[in-house]
Write an enzyme that holds these catalytic residues in place. Structure first.
Site, PDB file in Angstrom:
ATOM      1  N   LYS A  12     -55.153  98.044  67.854  1.00 20.17           N
ATOM      2  CA  LYS A  12     -54.525  98.447  69.047  1.00 20.17           C
ATOM      3  C   LYS A  12     -55.020  97.922  70.224  1.00 20.17           C
ATOM      4  O   LYS A  12     -54.181  97.610  71.159  1.00 20.17           O
ATOM      5  CB  LYS A  12     -54.412 100.142  69.095  1.00 20.17           C
ATOM      6  CG  LYS A  12     -53.836 100.667  67.907  1.00 20.17           C
ATOM      7  CD  LYS A  12     -53.209 101.935  68.383  1.00 20.17           C
ATOM      8  CE  LYS A  12     -52.616 102.670  67.142  1.00 20.17           C
ATOM      9  NZ  LYS A  12     -51.782 103.686  67.454  1.00 20.17           N
ATOM     10  N   LYS A  49     -45.164 103.697  62.813  1.00 13.57           N
ATOM     11  CA  LYS A  49     -43.920 103.953  63.621  1.00 13.57           C
ATOM     12  C   LYS A  49     -43.751 103.294  65.041  1.00 13.57           C
ATOM     13  O   LYS A  49     -42.811 103.298  65.649  1.00 13.57           O
ATOM     14  CB  LYS A  49     -43.833 105.577  63.935  1.00 13.57           C
ATOM     15  CG  LYS A  49     -44.829 106.277  64.422  1.00 13.57           C
ATOM     16  CD  LYS A  49     -44.820 107.732  64.620  1.00 13.57           C
ATOM     17  CE  LYS A  49     -46.103 108.488  64.217  1.00 13.57           C
ATOM     18  NZ  LYS A  49     -47.186 108.313  65.075  1.00 13.57           N
ATOM     19  N   LYS A  82     -49.418  97.843  57.410  1.00  7.41           N
ATOM     20  CA  LYS A  82     -48.998  99.129  57.220  1.00  7.41           C
ATOM     21  C   LYS A  82     -47.652  99.488  57.923  1.00  7.41           C
ATOM     22  O   LYS A  82     -47.439  99.104  59.082  1.00  7.41           O
ATOM     23  CB  LYS A  82     -49.927 100.185  57.878  1.00  7.41           C
ATOM     24  CG  LYS A  82     -49.962 101.538  57.571  1.00  7.41           C
ATOM     25  CD  LYS A  82     -51.045 102.272  58.345  1.00  7.41           C
ATOM     26  CE  LYS A  82     -50.765 102.636  59.737  1.00  7.41           C
ATOM     27  NZ  LYS A  82     -50.637 104.212  60.136  1.00  7.41           N
TER      28      LYS A  82
HETATM   29  P1  ATP Z   1     -48.810 104.355  65.449  1.00 10.78           P
HETATM   30  O1  ATP Z   1     -47.983 103.331  64.893  1.00 10.78           O
HETATM   31  O2  ATP Z   1     -48.364 105.172  66.498  1.00 10.78           O
HETATM   32  O3  ATP Z   1     -50.180 104.021  65.326  1.00 10.78           O
HETATM   33  P2  ATP Z   1     -48.656 105.364  62.713  1.00 10.78           P
HETATM   34  O4  ATP Z   1     -47.216 105.217  62.297  1.00 10.78           O
HETATM   35  O5  ATP Z   1     -49.517 104.440  62.348  1.00 10.78           O
HETATM   36  O6  ATP Z   1     -48.399 105.597  64.346  1.00 10.78           O
HETATM   37  P3  ATP Z   1     -49.941 107.928  62.930  1.00 10.78           P
HETATM   38  O7  ATP Z   1     -49.445 108.807  63.796  1.00 10.78           O
HETATM   39  O8  ATP Z   1     -51.261 107.072  63.232  1.00 10.78           O
HETATM   40  O9  ATP Z   1     -49.158 107.044  62.139  1.00 10.78           O
HETATM   41  O10 ATP Z   1     -50.443 108.580  61.376  1.00 10.78           O
HETATM   42  C1  ATP Z   1     -50.000 109.723  61.092  1.00 10.78           C
HETATM   43  C2  ATP Z   1     -50.460 110.195  59.682  1.00 10.78           C
HETATM   44  O11 ATP Z   1     -49.803 109.721  58.849  1.00 10.78           O
HETATM   45  C3  ATP Z   1     -51.587 109.729  59.541  1.00 10.78           C
HETATM   46  O12 ATP Z   1     -52.590 110.674  58.321  1.00 10.78           O
HETATM   47  C4  ATP Z   1     -51.895 108.571  58.798  1.00 10.78           C
HETATM   48  O13 ATP Z   1     -52.922 108.541  57.837  1.00 10.78           O
HETATM   49  C5  ATP Z   1     -50.516 108.649  57.802  1.00 10.78           C
HETATM   50  N1  ATP Z   1     -49.848 107.490  57.827  1.00 10.78           N
HETATM   51  C6  ATP Z   1     -49.316 106.842  58.860  1.00 10.78           C
HETATM   52  N2  ATP Z   1     -48.724 105.566  58.442  1.00 10.78           N
HETATM   53  C7  ATP Z   1     -48.704 105.748  57.105  1.00 10.78           C
HETATM   54  C8  ATP Z   1     -48.458 104.820  56.337  1.00 10.78           C
HETATM   55  N3  ATP Z   1     -47.735 103.621  56.395  1.00 10.78           N
HETATM   56  N4  ATP Z   1     -48.683 104.869  54.776  1.00 10.78           N
HETATM   57  C9  ATP Z   1     -49.453 106.223  54.671  1.00 10.78           C
HETATM   58  N5  ATP Z   1     -49.821 107.320  55.321  1.00 10.78           N
HETATM   59  C10 ATP Z   1     -49.626 106.936  56.700  1.00 10.78           C
END
Ligand code: ATP
Ligand code: LTN
Length: 330
Positions: A114, A199, A196
């Site tokens: 990040k 969002k 990954k």
């Molecule tokens: P950001 O982009 O704001 O970092 P993010 O989409 O990566 O957000 P988080 O809020 O960090 O999502 O994650 C929420 C939960 O969902 C965590 O437990 C994370 O491990 C899981 N998660 C997020 N993205 C994925 C993914 N692509 N596959 C599996 N698990 C995920």
């Protein structure tokens, strides 16, 4: 006496929830709600570690609550709350920060990723993010933390902090374990299967609230390879392997079953089939979430009660911690 094990987890309202959030986290939370004593929060304080637009953050926080419920989290079985409504999170976070090493935080891969992405705004909050996450978990004496693979390192750091504190001041915190699902643990971007689905990076994301035609379009365009065989091989065929993971998580089939089903068929058949499975999976979620968003009073009732119940539990831990570190009682 309550003998159920305690679970806590959370998601940041930093973007609209995706298929990754559902398959990697929320789906598992739902599966755990009957057998564990669960708290699930919306971690808005974590979201501001990168710049957010205030009205959007407010809207997304409520949408996320309605989507939690629409995904199957029952507000009667779980404590659903908004992190900033429980002031003990910020307070414990300060104390724990004084038991965390600079070096430990520097090693966190999410911070490294990040800070690269937001090179013009690397705040102290982004750096100490895992300490606040440790506070979220330790305040409730959680035994298990259901998260995706990417969060394992943070839960391990949380254990190290708890262990250190317990060692210095006698047993105070339960040591939490990460609880990582076997399937769907890391859903990758449809546009770039090496990164990954995230969002805050809308390219290649399928959102829970996407319309069926958008979902189909995204799957038809998903990046694959030129072999034209539906076969799971994470290293050689990351795009197809990701689609297989999504298909199997959506339908409950095994990789072998799915491979057999699409044997001899090209991607022109496979990709829309994955799209359709996802459309059907998300349809009831989208419809119920939209309906809940029309009943703000109901949502307010849920998050207010959630905060009250969470705060009661959190205060017990915080009081112990303040006493142990030597603060004068109020
Ligand atoms: P950001 O982009 O704001 O970092 P993010 O989409 O990566 O957000 P988080 O809020 O960090 O999502 O994650 C929420 C939960 O969902 C965590 O437990 C994370 O491990 C899981 N998660 C997020 N993205 C994925 C993914 N692509 N596959 C599996 N698990 C995920
Ligand atoms: N860091 C997590 C979100 C998060 C969390 C938590 C997860 C904040 N606090 C406590 C589990 C338990 C993330 O980025 N997904």
């Amino acid at each position: 006496m309550n003998e159920k094990k305690r679970i806590l987890s959370g998601i940041q309202p930093s973007g609209d929830l995706t298929l990754g959030s559902y398959m990697g986290a929320i789906k598992n939370w739902v599966a755990l709600q009957d057998d564990y004593d669960c708290l699930y929060c919306i971690v808005d304080m974590h979201a501001i570690t990168v710049r957010q637009d205030p009205p959007t953050l407010r809207r997304r926080t409520l949408e996320q609550l309605s989507q939690y419920i629409a995904c199957g989290l029952d507000p009667k079985k779980n404590i659903l709350f908004i992190q900033s409504h429980v002031h003990q999170h910020a307070e414990l976070s300060w104390v724990l920060g004084c038991f965390t090493q600079f070096g430990e935080l520097s090693r966190m891969t999410q911070f490294k990723d990040k800070s690269k992405k937001h090179a013009d705004n690397i705040t102290a909050g982004l750096f100490t993010y895992p300490v606040l996450m440790a506070a979220d978990i330790l305040l409730y004496q959680a035994d298990l933390v259901p998260v995706g693979q990417d969060q394992k390192q943070h839960v391990e750091l949380c254990r190290d902090i708890a262990n250190r504190f317990n060692g210095l001041y006698s047993d105070t915190f339960t040591l939490p374990e990460p609880f990582i699902p076997k399937m769907g643990t890391r859903i990758m971007s449809l546009g770039d299967p090496m990164s990954k689905m995230s969002k805050s990076d809308p390219d290649g994301c399928v959102f829970l609230m996407d319309k069926p035609e958008d979902i189909m379009r995204k799957f038809k365009r998903a990046v694959t390879d030129c072999e034209a065989a539906v076969r799971y091989d994470k290293d050689a065929k990351p795009g197809i392997s990701n689609l297989l993971s999504i298909y199997c998580t959506a339908t409950g089939k095994t990789f072998e079953e799915a491979e057999a089903e699409f044997e001899g068929q090209g991607y022109g058949v496979f990709k829309p089939a994955v799209g359709e499975a996802v459309v059907e999976l998300l349809r009831p979620i989208r419809e119920q979430a939209a309906e809940l968003m029309r009943d703000k009073a109901y949502l307010e009732g849920i998050y207010k009660e959630g905060a009250e119940r969470a705060s009661y539990l959190a205060e017990k831990t915080l009081r112990k911690v303040y006493k142990k570190v030597g603060f004068v009682a109020r």
